[in-house]
Design an enzyme around this catalytic site. Structure first.
Site, PDB file in Angstrom:
ATOM      1  N   HIS A 291      29.619  46.735  48.806  1.00 51.67           N
ATOM      2  CA  HIS A 291      29.386  45.321  49.071  1.00 51.67           C
ATOM      3  C   HIS A 291      27.891  45.061  49.294  1.00 51.67           C
ATOM      4  O   HIS A 291      27.234  45.749  50.066  1.00 51.67           O
ATOM      5  CB  HIS A 291      30.169  44.934  50.324  1.00 51.67           C
ATOM      6  CG  HIS A 291      30.245  43.468  50.588  1.00 51.67           C
ATOM      7  ND1 HIS A 291      30.814  42.590  49.701  1.00 51.67           N
ATOM      8  CD2 HIS A 291      29.839  42.715  51.652  1.00 51.67           C
ATOM      9  CE1 HIS A 291      30.765  41.359  50.212  1.00 51.67           C
ATOM     10  NE2 HIS A 291      30.173  41.419  51.385  1.00 51.67           N
TER      11      HIS A 291
ATOM     12  N   SER B 104      29.191  37.239  49.081  1.00 51.99           N
ATOM     13  CA  SER B 104      30.060  37.446  50.231  1.00 51.99           C
ATOM     14  C   SER B 104      30.466  36.090  50.805  1.00 51.99           C
ATOM     15  O   SER B 104      31.050  35.284  50.102  1.00 51.99           O
ATOM     16  CB  SER B 104      29.364  38.345  51.259  1.00 51.99           C
ATOM     17  OG  SER B 104      30.258  38.790  52.252  1.00 51.99           O
TER      18      SER B 104
ATOM     19  N   GLU C  62      33.469  47.723  46.837  1.00 50.78           N
ATOM     20  CA  GLU C  62      33.048  46.817  47.914  1.00 50.78           C
ATOM     21  C   GLU C  62      33.346  47.372  49.306  1.00 50.78           C
ATOM     22  O   GLU C  62      32.486  47.390  50.195  1.00 50.78           O
ATOM     23  CB  GLU C  62      33.762  45.470  47.752  1.00 50.78           C
ATOM     24  CG  GLU C  62      33.516  44.752  46.448  1.00 50.78           C
ATOM     25  CD  GLU C  62      32.359  43.776  46.487  1.00 50.78           C
ATOM     26  OE1 GLU C  62      31.623  43.753  47.483  1.00 50.78           O
ATOM     27  OE2 GLU C  62      32.207  43.034  45.504  1.00 50.78           O
TER      28      GLU C  62
END
Length: 486
Positions: A404, A185, A308
């Protein structure tokens, strides 16, 4: 059992359990306080012995929770106050000449900690790798554009941490010439930025998880974020150093609730509103998007998860979509929203309007940046590898999917040892086997530069699927619609 290691500043005391020695929260730079709060990182000032048996302070930040989700294993508990939070934690099996992995945590550049339970390095050390996990400045101290202060201070912290690793990791059994950086991320975006902008010689390889090199803000975009903070705080940006950490953290939390439009001077918001801070194209560390300046001699692995955006859809539920609302949302990302929606529908990327928007958003923020990073690096002499994580969580009636952050319990091989809360990762034969496979790929890449599947090349742009249906594939035709779109 206590273990002592001597490094450049003195002696650090760690704790050995089952053959793995953990050293927690060793300062790699001076405490960023006073005049140093918005300055470049400086060398650490401690000497003598440092007790590294317990985790220390974390960067100023709000709570590590998303609404309705428990992600403590990845985001940690939030702010643990204390000045010495520019720190590195090390897990080692001892010995010498071992490959080194340095992890950069995520958290939208405003939260997270390298000492979160999900980032423990025991499994890596067990498999002969020295694992280092770092903290860096977040939010306003780390990334806000402030007149008179250097930009990208949090990234310079990461570089200082890598320099500390270069100088000290041999004392922990690591090989300073065989360092791999990896992050997820915001950490993945950081890794791509470091591949483009860090001094040579600090690392040999890089793994970018759910990040990419297309997310840097222009200076006008960063200035728009600062202007919003100025309006909220009622203090000129030049005087932010006089504002307490408590008030700056509260201002960042407020900013997260605002629909700030970062489409400035015709440049789209590279993070689709999911984050307000990030690397800044300032002509110093970055002359442009990192994807255009990737170091040719660094071996790169880059990838993303199949679903995600589902994490945000569960955490931040929106009103039901109709066709007009979907078209409007996609029009902010692409000049031909009808063609995009039809292409994703035809590719089977969603059975509902909400699923279509999630698939499109997943590609815009994560999938296409991974593709572009792989394409940009594939012609270089150092190898390029690409993956897509496809195992889907059963949590929230399956709505999380391969969301995610979900790959992290598998990368760190913690599905059996850490409670991952809302991610819904069961401890069973399937997840343990997949964790063994994925973790081994990261170990192999750190050791040899080959994760165990074919290289991504211009002639053979293969993507390794990491999930219940392993194998290699190529991108679907819907992704071609993003060519030339910024």
């Amino acid at each position: 059992m206590d273990r002592l290691v001597r490094i450049d500043r003195g002696t650090v005391r760690g704790d050995e359990v089952d053959g793995v020695v953990a050293f927690k929260s060793i300062p790699y730079a001076a405490a960023p306080v006073g005049a140093g709060r918005f300055a470049l990182p400086q060398p650490p000032t401690w000497s003598g012995e440092w007790d590294a048996r317990q985790s220390g302070p974390t960067a100023p930040q709000a709570s590590g929770r998303l609404p309705g989700l428990n992600l403590t294993s990845l985001l940690d508990v939030g702010w643990v106050a204390g000045p010495d939070y520019l720190s590195a934690s090390v897990w080692t099996p001892g010995g010498g000449g071992l490959p080194v992995l340095v992890f950069v945590h995520g958290g939208a550049f405003v939260g997270g900690s390298g000492t979160a339970s999900g980032y423990g390095g025991t499994a890596f050390a067990r498999d002969g790798v020295v694992l280092v996990s770092i903290n860096y400045r977040l939010g306003v101290p780390g990334f806000a554009a402030i007149p008179g202060a250097p930009n990208n201070r949090g990234l310079y912290d990461q570089i200082a941490a890598l320099q500390w690793v270069r100088e000290n990791i041999a004392a922990f059994g690591g090989d300073p010439d065989n360092v791999t950086i990896f992050g997820e991320s915001a950490g993945g975006i950081s890794v791509a930025t470091l591949v483009a902008g860090a001094p040579e010689g600090l690392f040999r390889r890089a793994i970018c998880e759910s990040g990419g090199g297309s997310h840097a803000l222009t200076e006008p975009q960063a200035a728009a974020v600062t202007a919003a903070l100025v309006g909220h705080l009622g203090v000129p940006a030049e005087d932010f150093a006089e504002v307490s950490d408590v008030d700056l953290v509260a201002a960042v939390a407020w900013l997260g609730t605002q629909r700030l439009d970062l489409r400035v001077d015709g440049v789209a918001d590279p993070l689709m509103g999911l984050a307000k801070f990030g690397p800044v194209i300032d002509g110093d560390l970055l002359d442009g998007q990192p994807v255009g300046a990737l170091a040719p001699g660094v071996e790169v692995m880059v990838g993303n998860n199949a679903d995600e955006i589902n994490l945000y859809a569960v955490a931040l539920p929106a009103p039901p979509l109709d066709a007009d609302a979907l078209r409007l949302a996609v029009s902010r990302l692409h000049p031909d929203p009808d063609a995009v929606v039809e292409a994703y529908r035809s590719a089977g990327r969603g059975g509902t309007l909400a699923e279509l928007l999630a698939a499109i958003g997943t590609d815009y923020v994560f999938g296409i940046p991974a593709l572009r990073m792989a394409d940009a690096h594939a012609a270089q002499p150092a190898g390029t590898w690409r993956y897509e994580f496809t195992w889907r969580s059963p949590a929230y009636e399956g709505r999380l999917g391969a969301c995610h952050g979900l790959e992290l319990p598998f990368v760190f091989d913690t599905v059996s040892t850490v409670d991952h809360g809302s991610l819904g990762v069961p401890d069973n034969d399937e997840t343990r086997a997949l964790a063994t496979e994925i973790h081994a790929a990261w170990v192999a890449f750190a050791l040899t530069g080959d994760p165990g599947w074919p290289r991504y090349t211009p002639a053979d742009p293969v993507v390794r699927r990491l999930g219940p249906d392993p194998g290699t594939a190529v991108d679907g035709p819907e992704r071609s619609l993003w060519s030339g779109i910024r």
